[in-house]
Each structure stands twice: as structure tokens, then as C-alpha cells.
Design a protein around this motif. Sequence first.
Motif, PDB file in Angstrom:
ATOM      1  N   LEU A 578       0.935  -1.198   0.130  1.00  0.00           N
ATOM      2  CA  LEU A 578       0.104   0.120   0.015  1.00  0.00           C
ATOM      3  C   LEU A 578       0.965   1.108   0.050  1.00  0.00           C
ATOM      4  CD1 LEU A 578      -2.701  -0.830   2.812  1.00  0.00           C
ATOM      5  CD2 LEU A 578      -3.031  -0.403   0.205  1.00  0.00           C
ATOM      6  N   TYR A 579       0.322   2.441  -0.521  1.00  0.00           N
ATOM      7  CA  TYR A 579       0.934   3.679  -0.314  1.00  0.00           C
ATOM      8  C   TYR A 579       0.285   4.710   0.229  1.00  0.00           C
ATOM      9  CZ  TYR A 579       3.751   0.691  -3.706  1.00  0.00           C
ATOM     10  OH  TYR A 579       4.534   0.044  -4.312  1.00  0.00           O
ATOM     11  N   ALA A 580       0.946   5.824   0.512  1.00  0.00           N
ATOM     12  CA  ALA A 580       0.146   6.990   0.645  1.00  0.00           C
ATOM     13  C   ALA A 580       0.929   8.175  -0.167  1.00  0.00           C
ATOM     14  CB  ALA A 580       0.310   7.436   2.089  1.00  0.00           C
ATOM     15  N   LEU A 581       0.081   8.881  -0.901  1.00  0.00           N
ATOM     16  CA  LEU A 581       0.550  10.153  -1.447  1.00  0.00           C
ATOM     17  C   LEU A 581       0.180  11.495  -0.376  1.00  0.00           C
ATOM     18  CD1 LEU A 581       1.611  10.210  -4.403  1.00  0.00           C
ATOM     19  CD2 LEU A 581       0.421   8.079  -3.904  1.00  0.00           C
ATOM     20  N   CYS A 582       1.276  12.225  -0.228  1.00  0.00           N
ATOM     21  CA  CYS A 582       1.296  13.373   0.679  1.00  0.00           C
ATOM     22  C   CYS A 582       1.638  14.596  -0.044  1.00  0.00           C
ATOM     23  CB  CYS A 582       1.878  12.956   1.929  1.00  0.00           C
ATOM     24  SG  CYS A 582       1.645  11.595   2.847  1.00  0.00           S
ATOM     25  N   ALA A 583       1.343  15.576   0.613  1.00  0.00           N
ATOM     26  CA  ALA A 583       1.869  16.981   0.129  1.00  0.00           C
ATOM     27  C   ALA A 583       1.653  17.980   1.329  1.00  0.00           C
ATOM     28  CB  ALA A 583       1.004  17.594  -1.060  1.00  0.00           C
ATOM     29  N   PRO A 596       4.858  16.534  -4.295  1.00  0.00           N
ATOM     30  CA  PRO A 596       4.290  15.359  -3.633  1.00  0.00           C
ATOM     31  C   PRO A 596       5.370  14.574  -2.876  1.00  0.00           C
ATOM     32  CG  PRO A 596       3.825  14.589  -5.645  1.00  0.00           C
ATOM     33  CD  PRO A 596       4.566  16.196  -5.769  1.00  0.00           C
ATOM     34  N   THR A 597       5.017  13.954  -1.882  1.00  0.00           N
ATOM     35  CA  THR A 597       5.841  12.773  -1.459  1.00  0.00           C
ATOM     36  C   THR A 597       5.155  11.482  -1.436  1.00  0.00           C
ATOM     37  OG1 THR A 597       5.249  13.254   1.018  1.00  0.00           O
ATOM     38  CG2 THR A 597       7.091  14.271   0.147  1.00  0.00           C
ATOM     39  N   LEU A 598       5.875  10.390  -1.645  1.00  0.00           N
ATOM     40  CA  LEU A 598       5.358   9.034  -1.676  1.00  0.00           C
ATOM     41  C   LEU A 598       5.920   8.156  -0.715  1.00  0.00           C
ATOM     42  CD1 LEU A 598       4.056   6.684  -3.390  1.00  0.00           C
ATOM     43  CD2 LEU A 598       6.240   6.494  -4.521  1.00  0.00           C
ATOM     44  N   ARG A 599       5.111   7.595  -0.049  1.00  0.00           N
ATOM     45  CA  ARG A 599       5.481   6.801   1.329  1.00  0.00           C
ATOM     46  C   ARG A 599       4.760   5.373   1.197  1.00  0.00           C
ATOM     47  NH1 ARG A 599       6.905   9.823   5.901  1.00  0.00           N
ATOM     48  NH2 ARG A 599       6.850  12.102   5.667  1.00  0.00           N
ATOM     49  N   LEU A 600       5.453   4.287   1.579  1.00  0.00           N
ATOM     50  CA  LEU A 600       4.979   3.129   1.766  1.00  0.00           C
ATOM     51  C   LEU A 600       4.137   3.042   3.113  1.00  0.00           C
ATOM     52  CD1 LEU A 600       7.836   0.605   1.128  1.00  0.00           C
ATOM     53  CD2 LEU A 600       5.921   0.811  -0.065  1.00  0.00           C
ATOM     54  N   LEU A 601       2.820   2.354   2.944  1.00  0.00           N
ATOM     55  CA  LEU A 601       1.964   2.354   3.919  1.00  0.00           C
ATOM     56  C   LEU A 601       1.593   1.003   4.364  1.00  0.00           C
ATOM     57  CD1 LEU A 601      -0.493   3.907   5.699  1.00  0.00           C
ATOM     58  CD2 LEU A 601      -1.909   3.488   3.839  1.00  0.00           C
ATOM     59  N   ASP A 602       2.228   0.802   5.639  1.00  0.00           N
ATOM     60  CA  ASP A 602       1.999  -0.678   6.220  1.00  0.00           C
ATOM     61  C   ASP A 602       0.745  -1.127   6.152  1.00  0.00           C
ATOM     62  OD1 ASP A 602       2.095  -3.307   7.737  1.00  0.00           O
ATOM     63  OD2 ASP A 602       3.993  -2.519   8.651  1.00  0.00           O
ATOM     64  N   PRO A 611       9.739   9.259   3.410  1.00  0.00           N
ATOM     65  CA  PRO A 611       9.409   9.810   2.285  1.00  0.00           C
ATOM     66  C   PRO A 611      10.075   9.781   1.006  1.00  0.00           C
ATOM     67  CG  PRO A 611      10.114  11.553   3.842  1.00  0.00           C
ATOM     68  CD  PRO A 611      10.259  10.386   4.459  1.00  0.00           C
ATOM     69  N   VAL A 612       9.399   9.629  -0.017  1.00  0.00           N
ATOM     70  CA  VAL A 612      10.368   9.858  -1.362  1.00  0.00           C
ATOM     71  C   VAL A 612       9.881  11.159  -2.092  1.00  0.00           C
ATOM     72  CG1 VAL A 612      10.538   8.614  -3.592  1.00  0.00           C
ATOM     73  CG2 VAL A 612      10.542   7.364  -1.627  1.00  0.00           C
ATOM     74  N   ARG A 613      10.724  11.934  -2.261  1.00  0.00           N
ATOM     75  CA  ARG A 613       9.953  13.254  -2.915  1.00  0.00           C
ATOM     76  C   ARG A 613       9.996  13.432  -4.369  1.00  0.00           C
ATOM     77  NH1 ARG A 613       9.574  16.561   1.368  1.00  0.00           N
ATOM     78  NH2 ARG A 613      10.834  16.189   3.262  1.00  0.00           N
ATOM     79  N   LEU A 614       8.919  13.712  -4.674  1.00  0.00           N
ATOM     80  CA  LEU A 614       8.855  13.649  -6.307  1.00  0.00           C
ATOM     81  C   LEU A 614       8.543  15.169  -6.685  1.00  0.00           C
ATOM     82  CD1 LEU A 614       6.163  10.967  -6.383  1.00  0.00           C
ATOM     83  CD2 LEU A 614       8.188  10.683  -6.839  1.00  0.00           C
TER      84      LEU A 614
END
Length: 792
Positions: A578-583, A596-602, A611-614
Amino acid sequence: MRLRSGDPETIGGYPLERRLGAGGMGIVYLARTASGRRVAIKLIHQQFADDEEFRTRFRQEVSAARRVSGAFTAAVVDADPEGAHPWMATAYIEGPTLSERITSGGPLGGGELRTLAVGLAEALRDIHRVGVVHRDLKPSNVVLSAEGPRVIDFGISRAADHQTLTMTGRVIGTPPFMSPEQLQAPRDVGPESDVFSLATLLVFAATGQGPFDADSPYLTAYQVVHEEPRLSAVPTVLRAVVEPCLAKDPGERPSTDELLAQLLALPTGFHVGFHVGAGSGTSAGGPVDSATRVLGGGARGQTTGPERVERPEPVEQVEQAGPRTGSRTLTGIGPGLRRRWRSVLAAAVAVAAVASGVALLGPDRGADAQNTAQGEQPGAGSPGKPLPEGFAPWEVSVRGGKGIPDELRCVPRGADLYCGGGGVVATRLRAADGKRLWTVRSPGVPANGMHFVGVTGAGTASGGEVESAADAGQNGADAGPTVVGYRIPDGAGSPQVVALTEGGKERWSAPLGGESTLLTGRTQSAVLHRGDVLSVDPAGTRIEARRAGGDGSVRWSRPFPPGTQCAPYAPNPRAARLYALCASAAEVESVQVDRPTLRLLDPADGRLGEPVRLKGRWRPVGEADGKLVLVEERMEGLDFAGYSAVALFDPRTGKVGEHALRGASGDSVAVAEGAQPTVVAGALHFVERSGRVHSVDPASGRVRWSRQTGVEWASAPVASDGVLYFGSASGRVAALDAREGELRWATPPRVESPGSEMGATARVVVAGRAVIGSAGGNTVFGFDGGRPPEEG
């Protein structure tokens, strides 16, 4: 009106049939698309083609109209604002303007007036939710169609994130229906100005005169700015609603959400309006504002026929009129988002009109909405597969709570289909003949793209999600399938996610919040994943997980990182990750999410990874070889400039590899907007509004093939046994070879529908050899994929 000498025979490849009208800025013609759909084409007068200021205005009009296409607004089908002779085509529907209606029949009253008021308030609400201010709401820009009022002509509209034109010092608009601030500072008007204009229009509709009418535009403008409105002739109940809208101070006016709630609350003696049938209704106790509401689930429903279900929200049983069968030829944005980005209404149908803005002195995402199918259905739909027992071609229309036509999305499950959308929380149909077993309706207005969540739990699935025994065992005492859909409230309040038994009884419901479309590019306010329903709490502060088949209690809750807002994303319901897209909250507030930032969601406890910055407007579209696939949207100011790059995120290494989209010769390409980009059959697929499909290698960004399906406004594809299926809101279905893109067959249209839903998710699913499609007007149909309907 007939075509005249000097009129073109075609515009943009559309043959013209007759004139619809003409004005100072251009001419509107009636034309037809290749599939037979009627469109109205607005052709700008040649003398304005070289006027850069006017061309910029027209470019803004096209862009604004595309953003706001909805049930009460004009749906853009095609346009060429950059051509030597600019034009725009919208879906066409007959009906007089409000101005013509008042002139010929006098003021409106009772139910007719209430229907107009509610329809226009809903239109304005959804125009504002996508960041557009109309700025020219007046009687000639309202068409009274058989389905309700339509707001047209965005010739002087302004997007909230776009620089307003200076317009060489001119004040553009129609004084009797302009707000004080528009007359004094036209560059700075906001949604409150449209609220003022709507109130003046309703006064005109109720009395035949505007509240500030005077003998000259000068005096009218003065009275708008300085004098009190004349409202003595307005019905008392309506006056109480419109008077606050006419406040000189924009901050004292109600929002469109508040205005709509007030109009819906008008006394029943004032109401005829949209009919709500016996199968619709609101939840007992009114809208749910916070905690999950549990309704007791009950025993597993029967699958052999209609069921009698007693529940606070009625389940409607089989309709008297059965499905049409035979062998004839057949043709959110997240709900918690601010007004300017809430999802627009679906099923857009409208007639275009000539822009009449004058100087003051003058007189418009695999099947992610039904999260179980997710675009890939192995082993179904091929000629070698069996049809459901007793199958015959069929077509049904499932009426929603408001009776406003929209679209549904479906998931096959055993011998049945579960569908939702278009004012329907969920409905159960027999796959063999379309017989409707039960329907749970939504009381509110259908929202664009918010169709259906999915089906989860024990049972036999056809091409959808198949849960393990361990998953099924966690679903509670009732091990039967759980059907998950959306309920849109009637008026104010948060939309809800609703879990039903396979018999249509409500297990639980919970309110929804969040910014799903802004952050992920998908209207996916509720995400189904391995038996859990993931959503954002109504306050927009955390991600919550509920067991779909249980009592809806929160299994885990994870706050957003400080200063951010997030939305969950699942590549498919059975995905390993699962993932979470955040800003940042500031980016979300400005509606400009460019970092935005991309994160794995347990999925076990909701823990968020690093966070992985895009950099850019990246949207997740699926998985390939265990990597998350994202595409980049390019913008030129307000205008969408196409998808231009693809990226792969490797969750094992945390690295992102980016590639520009490139054609067969290696040149950079930008794919135009259309359906939701989707990864199916091992490739990334883009579907443009024209029906052209591009198959792209997600690992390199190289276009594998491009083909024209002939299906306008086609949806994202679903894949089955090496075949890609595409559907349109008109009911056309096309089948392409997934490897080479060769067109195998295409069916004729079956309904009259504009089909302009932006980012449309898959409208087709397969059950054995049966192809099941959805179309406009809440239509669902089925035919033999081995013997598809033909023209004739």
C-alpha cells in the motif's frame, strides 16, 4: 435555422446540419460525430481570430468549460482554440433558455421555480469546486432542458489559479446580473460574485424582473453597487434564501454549499422538483458526522431471487419493468475537498451558446472505482469461455435516488454483478439476464467518478478479487461477500462509505474526508485492500482502516505527518503493498501539488515509511513487475498540456527511475488528456478523448503502438486473455489485441450520452464470455463477447 451561403460544410471533421444561433462573437451550429452523437459547435467570427486578447479569452473559455463539465453544465466534446478559425464542440440537448422561457410564458412558480433554483445552485457549487468562477450567470446562459437546467457559456469565466485578463480596461458582463465587486474590481471577483448573480437570476425567474433593473445600464450598475434590491414580489420562502445572497459585502453571502442546503430545505408546498422514489431515502438519524454507524449485518443473503430486506435505508426490490433482452443490434475528487475542488457532477448534457459577454455599455480512473477488478481479468471474456447459464443479450437502467442520469461501474461475482454510482450505493444484477435483485439508492446528487468501491469476502468471484480463506475468516461471523459503495448526502454533509451484505442489508457506514483526487489523481476516497476499507477521517487528519465485513470499527488509525495531508493508494485490492501520497498543507490549500511525497503504508498497522520526494504532478496508475508506475501531468498555466513522462518506484530500494514518453522513432511525445492512464496486460495505456489508444512500455517510456478505437471519450481499458476492452458513455465497446493493438471489433452506440467524464475508469467487465458494459443514463448491458453487436 438552415445553413446559409458561406457557412462551412464541416468544422473539425464534424458535418454540419443547421445553425442553432448567432451572436456578436460567433455562430453555433448543430453537427454530429462519427458515432451519431449530436454536438453544438461554436465557431468564432473570423475577425476575432487575429485578436490575441480575444483568442486568450476563448482559450480560457475552452479550458474552464472542460473543467466544469457536469450534470448541470456544458460538456466539452472537442475544441481547437489554437486553429486559424477557433471553435469548440459541446454535447447538444434541446431546450429554451431561461430568458426565452420567461419571455414566452411569464415568471416561474412552485415546483418549476424550485427545480431551477436547486439545479443552478448545484451547478454553481460544482463549478466552484473545480476552481472556476463563471462571472456571467444570466438568463440567456441557462438552458431549460428536459433533464433540468444547464449552465452554459464560460466565455468570461476565470479559474482561481489563472491570471485574469486585463481586457484593456473594459468591464465585461451583464449589469443587471453582475455583483457589486465585479462592477468595481472585475479582476478580483471570486465565487461569492456568482452567488450574487444566481440570486439576481432567481429573482428574475420568479418575477420577470431583476432586483436592480433600471432604464439604463449606467443606472442599473449604480443600483447594484449602492441600492437595496427590490424583492417585494418574490415568494416569501424564496426571498428568505436569496436576500442574504444579495449582500453588498461578499463575505456576508452564503457559500454555494450553504445555499444549496437552504434551497433543498424549502417547504414541501414549494416543491415538485426531482422525484425521489420509494427506494431512496436517507439514513436513520440523518447524516453521520463522525463515528461509524452499525446496522447489524444479519445473515448471509440468498442468491436465488429477490429478497425482502427491512432496513433504515430501504432496499428496493425487482422493478416491475424487467431488463430488455433479445438479439437486436445494440449499439471527488475527494469528498472532503474545498468547494473549488470537490468533484463535478456526472452525466453531462448541454447545448453550447455563442459568447455574449459585452462591454458594460452594451444592451468539463483498470476500474479503480470498483477496486476489485482493477483492469485485469484473466481467463474471462475469450471466445472459448462459457456464457453464464441462460444468457441472452440484455440492457437495464438502474434509477438513482435523485433520478439524475449518470454512470455506474460493476464487478462480477459468481452468477451476479454488483454495481454502484449514478445515485446508487449498490445494486445487484443477474449476469445472465440483467434482472435486478435489489438496489440501495443514494439520496444526493451523483458525483463525477465516485461510482463504486468493490466487493470483498468469501464466495466465488469472476475476474474480480478472490480473497484467501484467512482473509474471509477475518470478516466476522458473516462470511458472505461484502459490497462497498458510496452514499452522497442530500445537501450538506460528508459523503459516506457504506458496507452492505450480499443481500443488500447495511453492515455499517462511515463519513469520508480527504483530498484523494488532488493527491492521487483518482476519485478513490475509499480504498479496498485485502478485506479492509481505507479512508481519510472527515477532519482530514489521519488514514483509517476498517474491516469491510465486520462492524466497521477502526482497526488502525495513522495520523498524517505534521504539516501534511495524505491519501491512501492501492494498485489493486490484492496488492502486496500500500502507498500514501502526501503533500504540504500549503500546497493542498493552494491546489498546486507540484512537490508531493510518496510513502509506503504498512497494511498491518498503518505505519508510514520514509518519504520519497517527487518533483512535478505525478499520479500513480498501477504496478509493473512489483514496481509502482506513475505518470507526470504537464500544465501550461491553467491548461493541461498532456502526460509526458513515466516513472517506476522500486519499493525494495526506494529509488525512482524516470523516463520521458517517446515515440517509435525516439522523439518525445505528450499524450493528450482522456481516460485514467492504466497499467494492464503488462503495459501502460493512455486513452485520449478522440478514442486513440497508446500502449507504452512502463520501464522505458517507449510507445509500443498507437491505434484509433473509434470510441469517443473511451474509458480506461480492462484486459482479458490478451484482449483490451474499452467502453464509452454512449455504450460503444471496442476490443483491441493487447500485443499489437489491432482492432478486433467495435459495437454501435446504444444510448444518447455526451460521455465527457474526465479520467473515466473502465466501463467494461467480463464474466465468462459475457461482456458487461455501463453507459450514460445509469445503463448497464451485457452481450456475448464471441458475437458482439454489429451495425445494422
